[in-house]
Design a protein around this motif. Structure first.
Motif, PDB file in Angstrom:
ATOM      1  N   TRP A 127      15.704  37.330  36.667  1.00  0.00           N
ATOM      2  CA  TRP A 127      16.694  36.129  36.498  1.00  0.00           C
ATOM      3  C   TRP A 127      16.409  35.405  35.519  1.00  0.00           C
ATOM      4  N   VAL A 128      17.351  34.706  34.883  1.00  0.00           N
ATOM      5  CA  VAL A 128      16.917  33.643  33.896  1.00  0.00           C
ATOM      6  C   VAL A 128      18.215  32.642  33.706  1.00  0.00           C
ATOM      7  N   ASP A 129      17.536  31.373  33.211  1.00  0.00           N
ATOM      8  CA  ASP A 129      18.306  30.323  33.246  1.00  0.00           C
ATOM      9  C   ASP A 129      19.256  30.625  31.907  1.00  0.00           C
ATOM     10  N   TYR A 130      20.458  30.106  31.582  1.00  0.00           N
ATOM     11  CA  TYR A 130      20.997  30.262  30.193  1.00  0.00           C
ATOM     12  C   TYR A 130      21.694  29.313  29.912  1.00  0.00           C
ATOM     13  N   GLY A 131      22.004  29.071  28.651  1.00  0.00           N
ATOM     14  CA  GLY A 131      22.833  28.046  27.963  1.00  0.00           C
ATOM     15  C   GLY A 131      23.784  28.905  26.949  1.00  0.00           C
ATOM     16  N   SER A 139      28.728  25.535  25.258  1.00  0.00           N
ATOM     17  CA  SER A 139      29.962  25.801  25.937  1.00  0.00           C
ATOM     18  C   SER A 139      29.835  25.910  27.617  1.00  0.00           C
ATOM     19  N   HIS A 140      28.853  26.323  27.896  1.00  0.00           N
ATOM     20  CA  HIS A 140      28.480  26.414  29.713  1.00  0.00           C
ATOM     21  C   HIS A 140      27.079  26.789  29.815  1.00  0.00           C
ATOM     22  N   ARG A 165      28.586  30.758  36.127  1.00  0.00           N
ATOM     23  CA  ARG A 165      29.002  29.986  35.141  1.00  0.00           C
ATOM     24  C   ARG A 165      29.501  28.549  35.413  1.00  0.00           C
ATOM     25  N   ARG A 166      28.977  27.588  34.688  1.00  0.00           N
ATOM     26  CA  ARG A 166      29.463  26.174  35.170  1.00  0.00           C
ATOM     27  C   ARG A 166      29.166  25.228  33.880  1.00  0.00           C
TER      28      ARG A 166
END
Length: 177
Positions: A127-131, A139-140, A165-166
């Motif tokens: 699991w990873v957080d992403y930008g 973008s999101h 995606r948010r």
């Protein structure tokens, strides 16, 4: 001649001894059947696959992107569109690889943080957080979940990639421009 009442405790002891002996004989086999704990090398190899995916995205290299996926890969996205929750599911990475490889003026840059890795034998979950940035423009954001398997050759590949995606709750990424 002993009565049946006297024989019952002897039979119970014999059955109990048999159960204990059978359990002890099988216990070492059960321990050996469990996979060996993962090593730091496994975690590095798993993260190298994920890094290769994002390097391929930044380079616009569909071959590099395609190389990290198992042929049976499943791609899942959970997002909000027009106020409604939407889940998309795609079998295979062809559409994704084609989009990455189609020339676009800005670099697609997915940055990750807060990696959580779990490995058991030939199965890994990350699991990873992403930008996500298009060029320098945010973008999101969201979370990526990778399910990887190690094949017969010993190489890891992505069997499933799911993401959220948010555009809200992305402050850490918006500051990272």
């Amino acid at each position: 001649m002993p009565s049946a009442a006297h024989a019952l405790p002897v039979v119970r002891r014999l059955v109990t001894a048999g159960v204990i002996a059978t359990t002890m004989a099988l216990a070492p086999r059960a321990v050996r059947a469990q996979p060996a704990p993962s090593s730091a090398g496994d975690a590095k190899a798993v993260m190298a696959v994920i890094a290769r995916l994002f390097d391929g995205m930044r380079a616009g290299d569909s071959s590099m992107v395609r190389s990290v996926f198992d042929p049976r890969v499943r791609m899942i996205t959970v997002s909000m569109r027009n106020g409604a929750r939407q889940t998309t599911l795609e079998q295979g990475a062809d559409s994704f690889a084609k989009a990455v490889g189609t020339p676009h003026p800005e670099v697609w840059d997915e940055r990750i943080a807060n990696e959580r890795i779990a490995i058991d034998g030939d199965l890994a979950s990350v699991w990873v957080d992403y930008g996500f940035f298009v060029g320098a423009k945010f973008s999101h954001c969201g979370v990526d979940h990778f399910l990887l398997v190690r094949g017969g050759s010993g190489a890891w590949s992505i069997l499933e990639l799911a993401d959220t995606r948010r555009t809200t709750g992305c402050e850490q990424w918006q500051k990272a421009r």
